[in-house]
Design a protein around this motif. Structure first.
Motif, PDB file in Angstrom:
ATOM      1  N   VAL A 445       0.859  -1.180   0.000  1.00  0.00           N
ATOM      2  CA  VAL A 445       0.000   0.000   0.000  1.00  0.00           C
ATOM      3  C   VAL A 445       0.896   1.231   0.000  1.00  0.00           C
ATOM      4  N   ASP A 446       0.666   2.140  -0.922  1.00  0.00           N
ATOM      5  CA  ASP A 446       1.447   3.370  -0.978  1.00  0.00           C
ATOM      6  C   ASP A 446       0.956   4.330   0.104  1.00  0.00           C
ATOM      7  N   SER A 447       1.887   4.724   0.950  1.00  0.00           N
ATOM      8  CA  SER A 447       1.564   5.569   2.105  1.00  0.00           C
ATOM      9  C   SER A 447       2.627   6.633   2.272  1.00  0.00           C
ATOM     10  N   ALA A 448       2.237   7.770   2.835  1.00  0.00           N
ATOM     11  CA  ALA A 448       3.211   8.829   3.102  1.00  0.00           C
ATOM     12  C   ALA A 448       4.327   8.356   4.010  1.00  0.00           C
ATOM     13  N   THR A 449       4.026   7.407   4.901  1.00  0.00           N
ATOM     14  CA  THR A 449       5.057   6.921   5.821  1.00  0.00           C
ATOM     15  C   THR A 449       6.117   6.089   5.105  1.00  0.00           C
ATOM     16  N   ASN A 450       5.848   5.628   3.892  1.00  0.00           N
ATOM     17  CA  ASN A 450       6.861   4.895   3.125  1.00  0.00           C
ATOM     18  C   ASN A 450       8.044   5.781   2.745  1.00  0.00           C
ATOM     19  N   PHE A 451       7.874   7.110   2.922  1.00  0.00           N
ATOM     20  CA  PHE A 451       8.919   8.048   2.510  1.00  0.00           C
ATOM     21  C   PHE A 451       9.694   8.615   3.699  1.00  0.00           C
ATOM     22  N   TYR A 452       9.410   8.098   4.913  1.00  0.00           N
ATOM     23  CA  TYR A 452      10.173   8.493   6.089  1.00  0.00           C
ATOM     24  C   TYR A 452      11.670   8.212   5.956  1.00  0.00           C
ATOM     25  N   PRO A 453      12.112   7.166   5.225  1.00  0.00           N
ATOM     26  CA  PRO A 453      13.559   6.949   5.091  1.00  0.00           C
ATOM     27  C   PRO A 453      14.312   8.146   4.521  1.00  0.00           C
ATOM     28  N   LEU A 454      13.648   8.983   3.730  1.00  0.00           N
ATOM     29  CA  LEU A 454      14.295  10.199   3.239  1.00  0.00           C
ATOM     30  C   LEU A 454      14.647  11.112   4.403  1.00  0.00           C
ATOM     31  N   TRP A 455      13.727  11.269   5.331  1.00  0.00           N
ATOM     32  CA  TRP A 455      13.931  12.148   6.484  1.00  0.00           C
ATOM     33  C   TRP A 455      14.948  11.554   7.461  1.00  0.00           C
ATOM     34  N   ALA A 456      14.872  10.238   7.636  1.00  0.00           N
ATOM     35  CA  ALA A 456      15.762   9.580   8.591  1.00  0.00           C
ATOM     36  C   ALA A 456      17.168   9.411   8.050  1.00  0.00           C
ATOM     37  N   GLY A 457      17.359   9.610   6.746  1.00  0.00           N
ATOM     38  CA  GLY A 457      18.676   9.401   6.150  1.00  0.00           C
ATOM     39  C   GLY A 457      19.018   7.939   5.999  1.00  0.00           C
ATOM     40  N   CYS A 459      18.116   5.785   3.423  1.00  0.00           N
ATOM     41  CA  CYS A 459      18.254   5.219   2.074  1.00  0.00           C
ATOM     42  C   CYS A 459      19.499   5.754   1.369  1.00  0.00           C
ATOM     43  N   ASN A 460      19.939   5.018   0.336  1.00  0.00           N
ATOM     44  CA  ASN A 460      21.060   5.500  -0.469  1.00  0.00           C
ATOM     45  C   ASN A 460      20.538   6.419  -1.569  1.00  0.00           C
ATOM     46  N   GLU A 461      21.453   6.994  -2.331  1.00  0.00           N
ATOM     47  CA  GLU A 461      21.064   7.973  -3.349  1.00  0.00           C
ATOM     48  C   GLU A 461      20.168   7.369  -4.417  1.00  0.00           C
ATOM     49  N   GLU A 462      20.453   6.143  -4.815  1.00  0.00           N
ATOM     50  CA  GLU A 462      19.624   5.493  -5.840  1.00  0.00           C
ATOM     51  C   GLU A 462      18.209   5.260  -5.329  1.00  0.00           C
ATOM     52  N   GLN A 463      18.120   4.766  -4.097  1.00  0.00           N
ATOM     53  CA  GLN A 463      16.799   4.568  -3.500  1.00  0.00           C
ATOM     54  C   GLN A 463      16.056   5.892  -3.374  1.00  0.00           C
ATOM     55  N   ALA A 464      16.762   6.940  -2.982  1.00  0.00           N
ATOM     56  CA  ALA A 464      16.133   8.252  -2.829  1.00  0.00           C
ATOM     57  C   ALA A 464      15.521   8.703  -4.147  1.00  0.00           C
ATOM     58  N   GLY A 465      16.257   8.539  -5.250  1.00  0.00           N
ATOM     59  CA  GLY A 465      15.734   8.931  -6.555  1.00  0.00           C
ATOM     60  C   GLY A 465      14.464   8.178  -6.909  1.00  0.00           C
ATOM     61  N   LYS A 466      14.445   6.885  -6.630  1.00  0.00           N
ATOM     62  CA  LYS A 466      13.250   6.088  -6.921  1.00  0.00           C
ATOM     63  C   LYS A 466      12.089   6.495  -6.023  1.00  0.00           C
TER      64      LYS A 466
END
Length: 615
Positions: A445-457, A459-466
């Motif tokens: 399920v696509d959720s806003a919380t799936n993008f918390y790794p950006l804030w927490a630092g 993910c790697n750069e490739e993951q961030a782009g995706k």
């Protein structure tokens, strides 16, 4: 130019002419002529035109009347104030103060009466080990004989909490020098200190130079961990078995970055409580730590959660009543009274309490499944705990605190990152997803919380782009980021849930903005900030300064009626407080937004007219 106006007469004339729906506000739904003549001090006539300026006049008159004045001197600059500047000024100068509470003699009159509680007794629960609190409140009872003081046992079990559900009350918070340590409440019907709300409110407080209140919030967090074993969902008796998303380390780090000279002793006391919370609340095996090595939410309790509005669970309970051949009323009485057992329903309420612990009360994404999920959001927050603790120990305590050094915590963070990538990252989808450790499959399920790794630092750069590509493809709407994508695979006729599409929420926006910035996606951050602030500003301009709890980011409206209505929409003349984390999101957004977009914001330029060609 300014006006010297008799307040009562001007208010009466203004409302009589412009407030055609008689709700003591001037909005775009009123059918008045939209112009009102004022006589200036020098005698010439000035005409106030348009809904926004008329509502500003109404608000300024109301503010002056609140000061006990009968005559008001109002400068034209306040009537014609640019929207973003006015909203920000009201938050800074009025809203934070109005949202501040204390649990002491001075503040109790504002907090004990709670429209959510049917029991009319004014009751405070005090932990048995808080000797200072017991002494203070017992002495206070001599002055306030209607106040009932209850002493909480050290061991608080779900059975005990259920036993006091019919005697609800406020839970004591920290005292200092004979007064309650202040805290900021969300607003409206919420008169208690909420867990993750308090962090996001503190982000806004620090922007508005209210370090005192941000530090007070941290002290109350520490008190809760010390005496209740956790940062509570909120300091009400029925929340004693439930925590909320962990943000304490982030609060301490931001306080330190705001003021590196903050007391080392103060920081030591609070950081020790962060570590205690991490170890005792989140890292206990079989509770919130699962066999995958990752964490889950687990709100403990027995029976039907008592804090919900009457009829909230009827959609679910009807099915179980039918299963047992009982009327709905008879089934509820038997089940909540303990004379009827149903393990399936027990499991449902375990998941329901867990989704409330997650802060997302409620969402079809988590309904009847939450306790089975290693969520992206929670594990991102705990990764950030590990990184923050390492940072604070290294930078404040010469890399040594209570036998810990930064390397110890960095090792924990690295191990968590590996597990997050193993269980939560989906390379095919280009996104993180919650993992169902029971069925051993991703919860797609696509959720806003799936993008918390950006804030927490995390993910790697490739993951961030995706992630950024997925974010704009699935969740970005005209007014900002929706809580989820449009979930269609839900039970027929299931109630709409307030944390789902098409609604958007302040904490999600704030986390995602900062996450985008941290990975260098400044243009994308500017766009999402603009979309959110435009929606808030547009609604405030059109609806008498309204800044409520939630918004529909697809329709770009505050008229959201899913679950409990919309807190912060009911007021006369002027909103005195807005809504806590909405206020903070506005101040944070303005601190990010560049000057060009700020000018377009004040002109209410539709974001699609700005960004459609860029994105």
């Amino acid at each position: 130019m300014h006006f010297k106006l008799p307040i009562s007469e001007t208010l009466q004339a203004l409302l009589q002419q412009e407030d055609t729906d008689a709700d003591n506000k001037i909005t775009i739904e009123d059918k008045g002529p939209k112009h009102f003549k004022l006589k200036c001090v020098r005698g010439n006539i000035y005409e106030v035109k348009g809904t926004y300026h008329l509502s500003n006049l109404l608000q300024e008159l109301a503010l002056e009347r609140q000061l006990g004045k009968t005559t008001a001197e109002i400068p034209v600059e306040k009537i014609e104030e640019l929207p973003s500047y006015r909203i920000s000024r009201m938050i800074r100068d009025y809203f934070w103060n109005d949202l501040t509470r204390t649990i002491d003699k001075k503040g109790l009159h504002r907090i004990l009466g709670d429209e959510k509680i049917q029991d009319t007794i004014q009751r405070i629960y005090v932990p048995e080990k808080d000797l200072e609190g017991i002494k203070y409140y017992k002495a206070l009872k001599k002055e306030l004989p209607a106040l009932e003081i209850q002493i909480l046992p050290e061991q608080i079990t779900p059975t005990y909490v259920k036993s006091i559900n019919k005697k609800p009350g406020l839970l004591a918070l920290a005292l200092q020098d004979g007064s309650g340590v202040p805290f900021v409440v969300p607003g409206g019907r919420f008169n208690e200190m909420y867990g993750w709300d308090s962090y996001f409110e503190s982000v806004g407080l620090l922007i508005d130079n209210r370090l005192d209140l941000a530090m007070a919030m941290a002290d109350n967090f520490a008190y809760q961990i010390r005496y209740y074993g956790k940062i509570l969902n909120a300091n009400r008796s029925y929340f004693l078995t439930r925590t909320q998303p962990p943000f304490f380390s982030s609060l301490l780090k931001e306080i330190y970055q705001y003021d590196p000279e903050v007391s080392k002793d103060w920081m030591s006391r609070n950081l020790k409580m962060v570590i205690k919370e991490y170890e005792k609340v989140w890292m206990q095996k079989g509770v919130r730590l699962t066999e995958t090595g990752l964490n889950r939410f687990l709100g403990e309790g027995i029976g039907i959660p008592p804090e919900t509005e009457e009829g909230h669970f009827n959609f679910v309970l009807q099915r179980f009543a039918k299963k047992h051949g009982l009327s709905l009323e008879a089934f509820i009485q038997a089940y909540d009274g303990g004379t009827l057992k149903d393990p399936e329903l027990d499991a449902y309420f375990m998941h329901d309490r867990s989704l409330r612990e997650s802060g997302h009360d409620t969402s079809n994404r988590l309904d009847d499944i939450c306790a089975n999920l290693n969520t992206v959001g929670l594990n991102s927050l705990l990764y950030k705990y590990e990184m923050d603790i390492a940072y604070l120990i290294e930078n404040i305590f010469n890399d040594s605190l209570e036998g810990y050094n930064s390397a110890f915590w960095l090792d924990k963070a690295n191990k968590r990152k590996a597990l997050v990538n193993k269980y939560l990252w989906n390379d095919k989808e280009g996104s993180f997803y919650d993992y169902n450790f029971v069925s051993k499959e991703p919860h797609l399920v696509d959720s806003a919380t799936n993008f918390y790794p950006l804030w927490a630092g995390l993910c790697n750069e490739e993951q961030a782009g995706k992630l950024v590509s997925k974010l704009f493809d699935r969740l970005v709407q005209n007014g900002g980021v929706a809580g989820t994508s449009n979930i269609t695979e839900i039970e027929h006729n299931a109630p709409q849930r307030q944390w789902d599409y098409p609604n958007g929420w302040a904490p999600h926006q704030m986390v995602i903005w900062r996450g985008l910035q941290s990975y260098g996606y400044e243009r994308e951050a500017q766009e999402l900030v603009y979309r959110w602030l435009w929606m808030i500003t547009k609604n405030a301009v059109n609806y008498n300064g309204t800044i409520p709890e939630k918004y529909d980011v697809v329709g770009c409206t505050h008229k959201v009626y899913a679950e409990y209505g919309n807190v912060g929409t009911q007021f006369d003349y002027i909103t005195s407080s807005g809504f806590g984390w909405m206020n903070a999101s506005y101040q944070l957004g303005l601190s990010i937004l560049n000057k060009e977009f700020r000018m377009q914001l004040d002109q209410l330029v539709n974001p699609d007219d700005i960004f459609s060609k860029q994105t």
